[in-house]
Design a protein around this motif. Structure first.
Motif, short mmCIF file in Angstrom:
data_model
loop_
_atom_site.label_atom_id
_atom_site.label_comp_id
_atom_site.label_asym_id
_atom_site.label_seq_id
_atom_site.Cartn_x
_atom_site.Cartn_y
_atom_site.Cartn_z
N GLY A 91 -0.12 3.81 -11.16
CA GLY A 91 0.04 5.23 -11.43
C GLY A 91 0.38 5.53 -12.88
O GLY A 91 0.11 4.73 -13.78
N ASN B 122 0.81 -1.21 0.00
CA ASN B 122 0.00 0.00 0.00
C ASN B 122 0.85 1.27 0.00
O ASN B 122 0.46 2.28 -0.59
CB ASN B 122 -0.96 0.00 1.19
CG ASN B 122 -2.08 -1.02 1.01
OD1 ASN B 122 -2.34 -1.49 -0.10
ND2 ASN B 122 -2.74 -1.36 2.10
N VAL B 123 2.02 1.22 0.64
CA VAL B 123 2.92 2.37 0.63
C VAL B 123 3.47 2.56 -0.78
O VAL B 123 3.53 3.69 -1.30
CB VAL B 123 4.05 2.20 1.66
CG1 VAL B 123 5.00 3.39 1.61
CG2 VAL B 123 3.48 2.04 3.06
N VAL C 216 7.98 9.95 4.66
CA VAL C 216 7.04 8.87 4.38
C VAL C 216 7.15 7.84 5.50
O VAL C 216 8.25 7.34 5.78
CB VAL C 216 7.34 8.20 3.03
CG1 VAL C 216 6.40 7.01 2.80
CG2 VAL C 216 7.21 9.20 1.90
N GLU C 217 6.02 7.57 6.14
CA GLU C 217 5.99 6.58 7.21
C GLU C 217 7.07 6.87 8.26
O GLU C 217 7.71 5.95 8.79
CB GLU C 217 6.18 5.17 6.65
CG GLU C 217 5.16 4.76 5.61
CD GLU C 217 3.79 4.45 6.21
OE1 GLU C 217 3.73 3.62 7.14
OE2 GLU C 217 2.79 5.04 5.74
N PHE D 143 2.05 1.63 -3.58
CA PHE D 143 0.93 2.05 -4.42
C PHE D 143 0.68 3.55 -4.28
O PHE D 143 0.42 4.24 -5.27
CB PHE D 143 -0.31 1.26 -4.04
CG PHE D 143 -1.51 1.53 -4.90
CD1 PHE D 143 -1.61 0.98 -6.16
CD2 PHE D 143 -2.53 2.36 -4.45
CE1 PHE D 143 -2.72 1.23 -6.96
CE2 PHE D 143 -3.63 2.62 -5.24
CZ PHE D 143 -3.73 2.06 -6.50
N GLU D 144 0.76 4.05 -3.05
CA GLU D 144 0.51 5.47 -2.81
C GLU D 144 1.68 6.33 -3.30
O GLU D 144 1.48 7.37 -3.95
CB GLU D 144 0.28 5.71 -1.32
CG GLU D 144 -1.01 5.10 -0.79
CD GLU D 144 -1.07 5.10 0.72
OE1 GLU D 144 -0.12 5.65 1.35
OE2 GLU D 144 -2.04 4.56 1.28
N GLN D 145 2.90 5.93 -2.97
CA GLN D 145 4.06 6.78 -3.26
C GLN D 145 4.44 6.79 -4.73
O GLN D 145 4.99 7.78 -5.22
CB GLN D 145 5.25 6.34 -2.40
CG GLN D 145 5.00 6.42 -0.90
CD GLN D 145 4.51 7.79 -0.47
OE1 GLN D 145 5.00 8.82 -0.94
NE2 GLN D 145 3.53 7.81 0.45
N GLU D 146 4.13 5.72 -5.46
CA GLU D 146 4.49 5.68 -6.88
C GLU D 146 3.79 6.80 -7.65
O GLU D 146 4.32 7.30 -8.65
CB GLU D 146 4.13 4.33 -7.49
CG GLU D 146 4.52 4.20 -8.94
CD GLU D 146 4.48 2.79 -9.47
OE1 GLU D 146 5.06 2.56 -10.55
OE2 GLU D 146 3.88 1.93 -8.81
N LYS D 147 2.63 7.22 -7.18
CA LYS D 147 1.89 8.27 -7.87
C LYS D 147 2.43 9.67 -7.55
O LYS D 147 2.11 10.63 -8.25
CB LYS D 147 0.41 8.20 -7.47
CG LYS D 147 -0.27 6.87 -7.85
CD LYS D 147 -1.69 6.85 -7.35
CE LYS D 147 -2.39 5.57 -7.77
NZ LYS D 147 -1.78 4.38 -7.17
N ARG D 148 3.24 9.80 -6.51
CA ARG D 148 3.74 11.11 -6.08
C ARG D 148 5.04 11.44 -6.84
O ARG D 148 6.13 11.47 -6.27
CB ARG D 148 3.93 11.14 -4.57
CG ARG D 148 2.64 10.86 -3.80
CD ARG D 148 2.89 10.88 -2.29
NE ARG D 148 3.26 12.23 -1.86
CZ ARG D 148 4.24 12.49 -0.98
NH1 ARG D 148 4.97 11.50 -0.47
NH2 ARG D 148 4.50 13.73 -0.63
#
Length: 386
Positions: free
Chosen positions: A330, A46-47, A284-285, A49-54
């Motif tokens: 992403g 999930n990390v 991040v985290e 998945f979220e960070q790849e878009k940033r």
């Protein structure tokens, strides 16, 4: 430099089997700096998945990265509108409609020819005799580089793959990579005046992309479009033969060949990671990242995250694989996904198992690699052909 905890990993162990070491990392230190790789690894699904878009933080632009230095700056190493423009230029060669109307017949012809040759043997290697050949022939069609044989296509792809995973800096590996890219450039030059319609060469020329970008994007297509289908075809065939109950589920209609392929790509991801470079400071985290830090998004172990997948180490063709990162996420989601799915799930796997219903494994199978992972060989006894 990132303040991520430092964790030592043995590169040789990662090549042999990355999952035990990476599973411990995921459970204990999900964001960790690994000095042997010179990068901070992010391992939770999930990390990732979220960070790849940033992309404003984790940028694909890596001017000094191995891929850019050795293969040129392709669309995978660009972000934002620059990436989008090249992706749109290339899309007509990869679109589901083009795959259906133009490439699928070429895929079936290549598979039929390979199966005919295999039928004359009592035993063969699914990597060398089937998967490698199909992937190479598919790439000859899609790229338009008919001057390269399927054997050459596999050789230049492997040369580039080894080069861009050469984090130890072996000069011999780099030299082989540069020889591979030079061979591709020569094949492009020879085909420029006769680019096959709707090929990757043709659509980029018609879109007016600069020659450097055109060359780099074709090299990208070959580096990813050969090893990933090759390793997935041979690897998934092995997985089904090694798990006869799962093969029986597919044959009984409880799962499709597409389900089997997607689950294999989750279970043993042919592309195990994607590199990024930090563009600006961020946290991040609880881990601080500084500009210039190298980060690896670890797709392979992300696809075995127990917080997302129940019994992730088990090959289960009925699993819901929608959270899988096998094709990325992403803006850099794999451009060739439709072609891959058609080649593997609609052609290679069903035609193989329909032609040789009694096929069985004829020896042990060893996988290798962590950035890219696949079987070295898959020896099989074919049994009676249909």
């Amino acid at each position: 430099m990132s303040d991520a905890p430092r964790v030592d990993l043995d590169p040789a162990e990662l090549v042999a089997d990355p999952y035990p070491s990476l599973a411990r990392l995921q459970a204990e230190t999900p964001i960790a700096f690994v000095p042997q790789l010179g990068a901070t690894l992010i391992t939770r699904r999930n990390v990732i998945f979220e960070q790849e878009k940033r992309i404003e933080v984790f940028s694909s632009r890596q001017p000094q990265g191995l891929m850019t230095r050795l293969m040129g700056e392709n669309m995978m190493r660009k972000d934002g509108e620059e990436h989008g423009a090249e992706r749109r230029a290339c899309f007509p060669a990869y679109s589901p409609r083009t795959v259906r109307d133009r490439w699928s017949d070429a895929f079936r012809k290549a598979a039929q020819d390979a199966l005919e040759d295999m039928a004359r043997q009592g035993q063969c290697d699914l990597v060398r005799d089937y998967a490698m050949r199909l992937s190479g022939e598919a790439l000859r069609a899609i790229t338009g580089l008919h001057g390269l044989t399927w054997q050459e296509m596999d050789a230049v792809s492997q040369g580039m793959i080894d080069g861009i995973a050469n984090y130890s800096g072996d000069p011999c590996i780099e030299a082989r990579c540069l020889a591979a890219t030079a061979r591709i450039d020569a094949a492009i030059d020879a085909q420029l005046s006769e680019a096959p319609e709707m090929s990757l060469l043709d659509v980029q020329m018609r879109a007016g992309l600069p020659m450097d970008s055109l060359r780099a994007n074709i090299k990208l297509a070959i580096s990813g479009g050969q090893n990933e289908p090759r390793d997935a075809i041979a690897g998934c065939a092995w997985a089904l033969l090694a798990h006869p109950a799962e093969l029986a589920r597919v044959r009984a209609g409880e799962a499709s060949w597409q389900d089997a392929f997607e689950e294999f790509a989750r279970w043993i991801a042919p592309i195990g990671m994607s590199p990024r470079e930090v563009a600006r400071e961020d946290v991040v985290e609880g881990v601080r990242f500084d500009p210039g830090d190298r980060v690896f998004l670890m797709y392979g172990i992300g696809n075995r995250d127990p917080e997302v997948f129940e019994r992730p180490e088990v090959f289960d063709v009925t699993r819901d694989t929608r959270p899988s990162l096998a094709f990325g996420a992403g803006p850099h989601f794999c451009a060739g996904a439709a072609a891959s799915r058609s080649l593997i799930a609609e052609v290679a796997l069903p035609m193989l198992f329909e032609r040789f219903p009694g096929m069985e494994l004829a020896g042990p199978v060893a996988f290798t690699g962590w950035a890219f992972r696949g079987p070295k060989s898959v020896p099989v006894r074919l049994g009676g052909a249909v």
